[in-house]
Design a protein around this motif. Sequence first.
Motif, short mmCIF file in Angstrom:
data_model
loop_
_atom_site.label_atom_id
_atom_site.label_comp_id
_atom_site.label_asym_id
_atom_site.label_seq_id
_atom_site.Cartn_x
_atom_site.Cartn_y
_atom_site.Cartn_z
N GLY A 131 36.75 37.05 33.54
CA GLY A 131 37.55 35.87 33.25
C GLY A 131 38.78 36.16 32.43
O GLY A 131 39.59 35.28 32.19
N ILE A 132 38.90 37.43 31.93
CA ILE A 132 40.04 37.80 31.08
C ILE A 132 40.96 38.79 31.77
O ILE A 132 42.18 38.62 31.83
CB ILE A 132 39.54 38.37 29.73
N VAL A 133 40.33 39.86 32.30
CA VAL A 133 41.10 40.93 32.94
C VAL A 133 41.07 40.73 34.44
O VAL A 133 39.98 40.58 35.04
CB VAL A 133 40.53 42.31 32.55
N GLY A 134 42.23 40.77 35.07
CA GLY A 134 42.33 40.50 36.49
C GLY A 134 41.60 41.50 37.37
O GLY A 134 40.86 41.09 38.29
N VAL A 184 32.31 38.40 31.33
CA VAL A 184 33.31 38.06 30.31
C VAL A 184 34.67 38.66 30.66
O VAL A 184 35.71 37.99 30.62
CB VAL A 184 32.83 38.52 28.92
N LEU A 185 34.67 39.96 31.00
CA LEU A 185 35.95 40.61 31.34
C LEU A 185 36.53 40.06 32.63
O LEU A 185 37.75 40.05 32.81
CB LEU A 185 35.73 42.12 31.46
#
Length: 561
Positions: free
Chosen positions: A33-36, A30-31
Amino acid sequence: MNRLHPLSAVTYAIQYGFMWLWVPIVLVLVLGGIVGPVSPAWAPIAAPVGFLAGAAYGIVYYYRFGYRITPDTFDVSSGVIARRSREIPYGRIQNVDVRQGVLQRLLGLAIVSIETAGGGSTEASLNFVSESEANRLQEQIRRRTAEVKDRRRNRNRAATPSDRPDVDAVSSGDGEDSAVEAGTAGDEHVSDPTARNDRETGPTSEDRVVEPRRRRRTRLFDLEARELLLYSFTSFRPAAIAAAMFVFFLATDTVLDLFVMTAQPLGGPSAIGEGSPTSYGVLTVVSAINAILITYLLSVAYTFATYYDFQLGRVDEDFVYERGLLQRYSGSIPVEKVQSVTVTENPLQRLIGYAGLWVETAGYGPESSGGSQSAVPLARRRHIHRFTENLTGVETPQFRSPPPLARRRYLVRYSLVAGLLVAAVFAITQFTALERWYLAAVVFAAVPPAAHLKYVHLGYYVGDDHLVIRRGFWSRRTTVIPYYRIQTVSTRRSIFQRRLGLASLVVDTASSQTFVWTTPTIYDVDLEDARDVNMTSRKRLQSALRERARDDDLGMSADFT
């Protein structure tokens, strides 16, 4: 507080390790796809971290789990972050169930489940303790539960003395006929579990209290090999359907190849996708027969493994049983919790003169079917009737049948079902290559005998102390209900029953209703008769409750012999 067996720490570590394994994986994905900076490629590294965290939690859970036997309650403490402490009074305990799987039996371990009346699930479960510790807990809790009942009974009798003689056992009057042929009645001393000292964690001083009275176990029934085989081949377990579906989805290609190979000699297709409509019709019929045969064989194997070495005994006022081949069960049936007794028999069992005996208890039952528990899986019908008479004290019932108008109602009902079936076959022929839909009309030939068989197997008996209800053809059930166990008696009428002047009487007890066992119902009697039975049941319920409160007995004898 006593701890579980050390192997429980390993079990909890593995269990929680796999449960927590997916937490960091999902979090990384999940992270990612959100946090680079977070990459989904970290998932293989995060998985072991989650497993180790879960394993650590499982070990801590093991050390934070404890139990002990006190003079008045069985105490259980559990929880790591949110602590939970339970004090289970002995007066509320209905059953102490001991289960052992194949691996557990090899390791000398067992699962102890504490079940209370009115609960829909197990109140407390000990996973795992040593076999000797499980037997010790089972015996001590049963003993203390019996003492609570004795003290309560003595207090009530002292407060309300009765002039009536104490009738605590029902004698059948006969010698050999009073016991099932498959079992011999006799006494067995149960060794004192408090003398054992082979536990991994020694009992506390409270657990070492020596009981003043040794409980004697009377053997009532043993299911011999002949009766076990008869029961396996003449009964059907619904769980076999789920097992057959699991086998099909697990090996779909193999099963389909087997069906095709079996249908080829009878005119089936050589392979899926290569055949005529006629050959596919043959394949469909042969596949259905094979599916039924496979499901039946799975049911036979399941029943055999479940009731292997079935033993029924009595300890004080409780029935105790043991059964199982691969997974061994040991539990009890409190007599004071018995709501009704049901004699079961299907056409094959009636043909060979056999029947079974089930009891309905208030609350949770270990048979995975609510409060239904098998007291005697299969025995000769005359012995089952003797067992029922000795257990409940019911007189020989003289059944009353519904009026002949009810049979006409069943004739119309089954005719409508047959008509719908023919209409469904006709609709299928309009969209497929199948022809001769009119051959399905042969089902109308089964309508008259089906209506007659349903009618003749219905009956009811209004006794002085019990209400007896009989219904069913494929699985005929004759239920004996003491009046003091009745919760509600309700009269129900459908639109068609109102037009015919009929009614059904539903008799509800405190036992759990399941998908297999429905509430005992007197079907399709005259409205006036239904009202008379309703009023009579209510009056005798009040009389039975007053008499029971005066005597404070269990109402049912635990003596089969």
